[in-house]
Design an enzyme around this catalytic site. Structure first.
Site, PDB file in Angstrom:
ATOM      1  N   ASP A  18     -48.936 -12.336 -46.624  1.00 24.52           N
ATOM      2  CA  ASP A  18     -49.049 -13.404 -45.619  1.00 24.52           C
ATOM      3  C   ASP A  18     -48.534 -14.690 -46.274  1.00 24.52           C
ATOM      4  OD1 ASP A  18     -50.436 -11.565 -43.935  1.00 24.52           O
ATOM      5  OD2 ASP A  18     -52.200 -11.858 -45.197  1.00 24.52           O
ATOM      6  N   GLU A  53     -49.872  -2.736 -56.745  1.00 20.87           N
ATOM      7  CA  GLU A  53     -49.285  -3.365 -55.562  1.00 20.87           C
ATOM      8  C   GLU A  53     -50.403  -4.161 -54.893  1.00 20.87           C
ATOM      9  OE1 GLU A  53     -47.135  -2.807 -51.256  1.00 20.87           O
ATOM     10  OE2 GLU A  53     -47.882  -0.998 -52.229  1.00 20.87           O
ATOM     11  N   ASP A  70     -40.036 -11.768 -46.346  1.00 21.15           N
ATOM     12  CA  ASP A  70     -39.100 -12.248 -45.332  1.00 21.15           C
ATOM     13  C   ASP A  70     -39.204 -13.766 -45.218  1.00 21.15           C
ATOM     14  OD1 ASP A  70     -41.807 -11.823 -44.274  1.00 21.15           O
ATOM     15  OD2 ASP A  70     -40.960 -12.838 -42.525  1.00 21.15           O
ATOM     16  N   ASP A  92     -55.952  -3.670 -51.509  1.00 19.11           N
ATOM     17  CA  ASP A  92     -55.993  -4.393 -50.233  1.00 19.11           C
ATOM     18  C   ASP A  92     -57.455  -4.505 -49.815  1.00 19.11           C
ATOM     19  OD1 ASP A  92     -53.467  -4.818 -47.971  1.00 19.11           O
ATOM     20  OD2 ASP A  92     -55.539  -5.052 -47.240  1.00 19.11           O
TER      21      ASP A  92
HETATM   22  C1  LIG Z   1     -48.488  -8.663 -44.011  1.00 19.69           C
HETATM   23  S1  LIG Z   1     -49.441  -7.397 -44.709  1.00 19.69           S
HETATM   24  C2  LIG Z   1     -48.267  -6.527 -45.745  1.00 19.69           C
HETATM   25  C3  LIG Z   1     -48.708  -5.122 -46.063  1.00 19.69           C
HETATM   26  C4  LIG Z   1     -47.719  -4.282 -46.883  1.00 19.69           C
HETATM   27  N1  LIG Z   1     -47.490  -4.873 -48.195  1.00 19.69           N
HETATM   28  C5  LIG Z   1     -46.424  -4.095 -46.140  1.00 19.69           C
HETATM   29  O1  LIG Z   1     -45.408  -4.659 -46.552  1.00 19.69           O
HETATM   30  O2  LIG Z   1     -46.409  -3.367 -45.141  1.00 19.69           O
HETATM   31  C6  LIG Z   1     -50.414  -8.265 -45.910  1.00 19.69           C
HETATM   32  C7  LIG Z   1     -51.549  -7.420 -46.467  1.00 19.69           C
HETATM   33  O3  LIG Z   1     -52.192  -8.160 -47.499  1.00 19.69           O
HETATM   34  C8  LIG Z   1     -53.582  -7.995 -47.386  1.00 19.69           C
HETATM   35  N2  LIG Z   1     -54.205  -9.194 -47.986  1.00 19.69           N
HETATM   36  C9  LIG Z   1     -53.889 -10.484 -47.727  1.00 19.69           C
HETATM   37  N3  LIG Z   1     -54.653 -11.316 -48.458  1.00 19.69           N
HETATM   38  C10 LIG Z   1     -55.476 -10.525 -49.194  1.00 19.69           C
HETATM   39  C11 LIG Z   1     -56.495 -10.786 -50.150  1.00 19.69           C
HETATM   40  N4  LIG Z   1     -56.804 -12.035 -50.498  1.00 19.69           N
HETATM   41  N5  LIG Z   1     -57.134  -9.738 -50.718  1.00 19.69           N
HETATM   42  C12 LIG Z   1     -56.812  -8.466 -50.359  1.00 19.69           C
HETATM   43  N6  LIG Z   1     -55.853  -8.152 -49.458  1.00 19.69           N
HETATM   44  C13 LIG Z   1     -55.192  -9.163 -48.889  1.00 19.69           C
HETATM   45  C14 LIG Z   1     -53.861  -7.836 -45.905  1.00 19.69           C
HETATM   46  O4  LIG Z   1     -55.064  -7.150 -45.661  1.00 19.69           O
HETATM   47  C15 LIG Z   1     -52.621  -7.063 -45.462  1.00 19.69           C
HETATM   48  O5  LIG Z   1     -52.830  -5.663 -45.455  1.00 19.69           O
END
Ligand SMILES: C[S@@+](CC[C@H](N)C(=O)[O-])C[C@H]1O[C@@H](n2cnc3c(N)ncnc32)[C@H](O)[C@@H]1O
Length: 234
Positions: A125, A51, A159, A76
Site C-alpha cells: 500500500d 516477502e 506501480d 502478512d
Molecule cells: C496491495 S496488497 C499486495 C499483496 C501482494 N504483495 C501482491 O502483490 O499481490 C498489500 C498487502 O500488504 C499487507 N500489509 C500492509 N501493511 C501491513 C502491515 N503493516 N503488516 C502486515 N501486512 C501488511 C496487506 O494485508 C496486503 O495483503
C-alpha cells in the site's frame, strides 16, 4: 465475517507451514522461533528470504519453486489471503516455504540478527498520507536492519511512482544502505534476462495494475555503506 473467511481461518489453524501469534505474544517479546527458523522449521542452513505484505503469497511460492535451496517466508496480517499461499505450498509439498501472520510492525520479534538474507516487498500500500506506515519508510527499514545479514538485498516492486521515488530518496540519504538498481518501468527495460524473477513472477495486484496500463517500477538496494559497496564492486 463471511463463511468462507471463517472456514479459511479454521483451516489456517491446521496448517503446519503457517505461524500465527497474537499481538500480546510478540509485542516487545521474542517469538519462540526467533533465531531458529532454519533449525526448527526448514531443517537446513539455506538462506532465508522474506516477502513482506505477501497477500496470497504468489511471489513467495513462485520464488520457492524456482530456488529450492532457499527458504522463503511470506508475511502478512490478513489470514484469509495467507490461506491461499499456505494451502498451495502444502498441496505441492514445498518444504522451503512458510508463512507468518503478523503485523510487520512486530517483525523484529520474529528474526535474530543476520538471520535473513533478502526481502521482497511487492505492491505494498503506497500510504500517500502516512509516511510512517510505508513499508520502506526509515522506521521500517531500521526494523529490517536488526535482522538482515551484511550485504542483504531488499527488492521493491510497485506501480506507485511516488513510492518508488520516495524509497529511492530514503535509501540514497542513508549511510547504511546502498542503491543497486532503480528501474522506472521493468517491461520497457529490454536488458533483463527472460528468467529474471522481477519479470517472471506476477502477483494478483501486478496483473491488475498492468491491465490498467500502469508502468511497474523496481528498486533493488542492499545493506552496507555506499562507499564500501563501491570499493567491493557491489
Ligand atoms: C496491495 S496488497 C499486495 C499483496 C501482494 N504483495 C501482491 O502483490 O499481490 C498489500 C498487502 O500488504 C499487507 N500489509 C500492509 N501493511 C501491513 C502491515 N503493516 N503488516 C502486515 N501486512 C501488511 C496487506 O494485508 C496486503 O495483503
Amino acid at each position: 465475517m463471511g463463511k468462507d473467511k471463517i472456514r479459511r481461518f479454521r483451516e489456517n489453524e491446521t496448517f503446519s507451514n503457517l505461524f500465527q501469534a497474537s499481538f500480546r505474544e510478540v509485542y516487545q517479546r521474542d517469538y519462540p522461533l526467533k533465531g531458529s527458523w532454519n533449525k526448527n522449521v526448514f531443517g537446513n542452513d539455506n538462506p532465508i528470504v522474506l516477502e513482506l505484505g505477501c497477500g496470497k503469497g504468489e511471489y513467495t511460492v513462485a520464488l520457492a519453486r524456482l530456488n529450492k535451496s532457499v527458504n522463503y517466508i511470506g508475511v502478512d496480517v490478513k489470514g484469509a489471503r495467507l490461506w491461499r499461499g499456505a494451502k498451495t505450498a502444502l498441496e505441492e509439498k514445498m518444504e522451503n516455504v512458510a508463512f507468518i501472520r503478523t503485523r510487520i510492525e512486530l517483525i523484529e520479534s520474529f528474526f535474530a540478527p543476520s538471520e535473513v538474507s533478502q526481502i521482497w516487498i511487492t505492491f505494498p500500500d503506497p500510504q500517500p498520507r502516512k509516511e510512517n506506515k510505508r513499508l520502506t519508510s526509515p522506521r521500517f527499514l531500521n526494523r529490517y536492519l536488526s535482522f538482515l545479514a551484511p550485504g542483504a538485498v531488499i527488492h521493491l516492486k510497485t506501480d506507485s511512482r511516488e513510492l518508488h521515488d520516495y524509497t529511492k530518496e530514503v535509501v540514497e540519504a542513508r549511510e547504511d544502505m546502498t542503491l543497486l538498481e532503480a528501474d522506472p518501468d521493468i517491461y520497457a527495460n529490454t536488458g533483463r534476462p527472460a528468467n529474471d524473477p522481477v519479470l517472471t513472477v506476477r502477483t494478483f495486484y501486478e496483473n491488475q495494475f498492468l491491465e490498467q496500463g500502469k508502468p511497474i517500477t523496481y528498486l533493488r538496494f542492499s545493506t552496507g555503506n555506499p562507499a564500501t559497496a563501491k570499493q567491493e564492486g557491489c
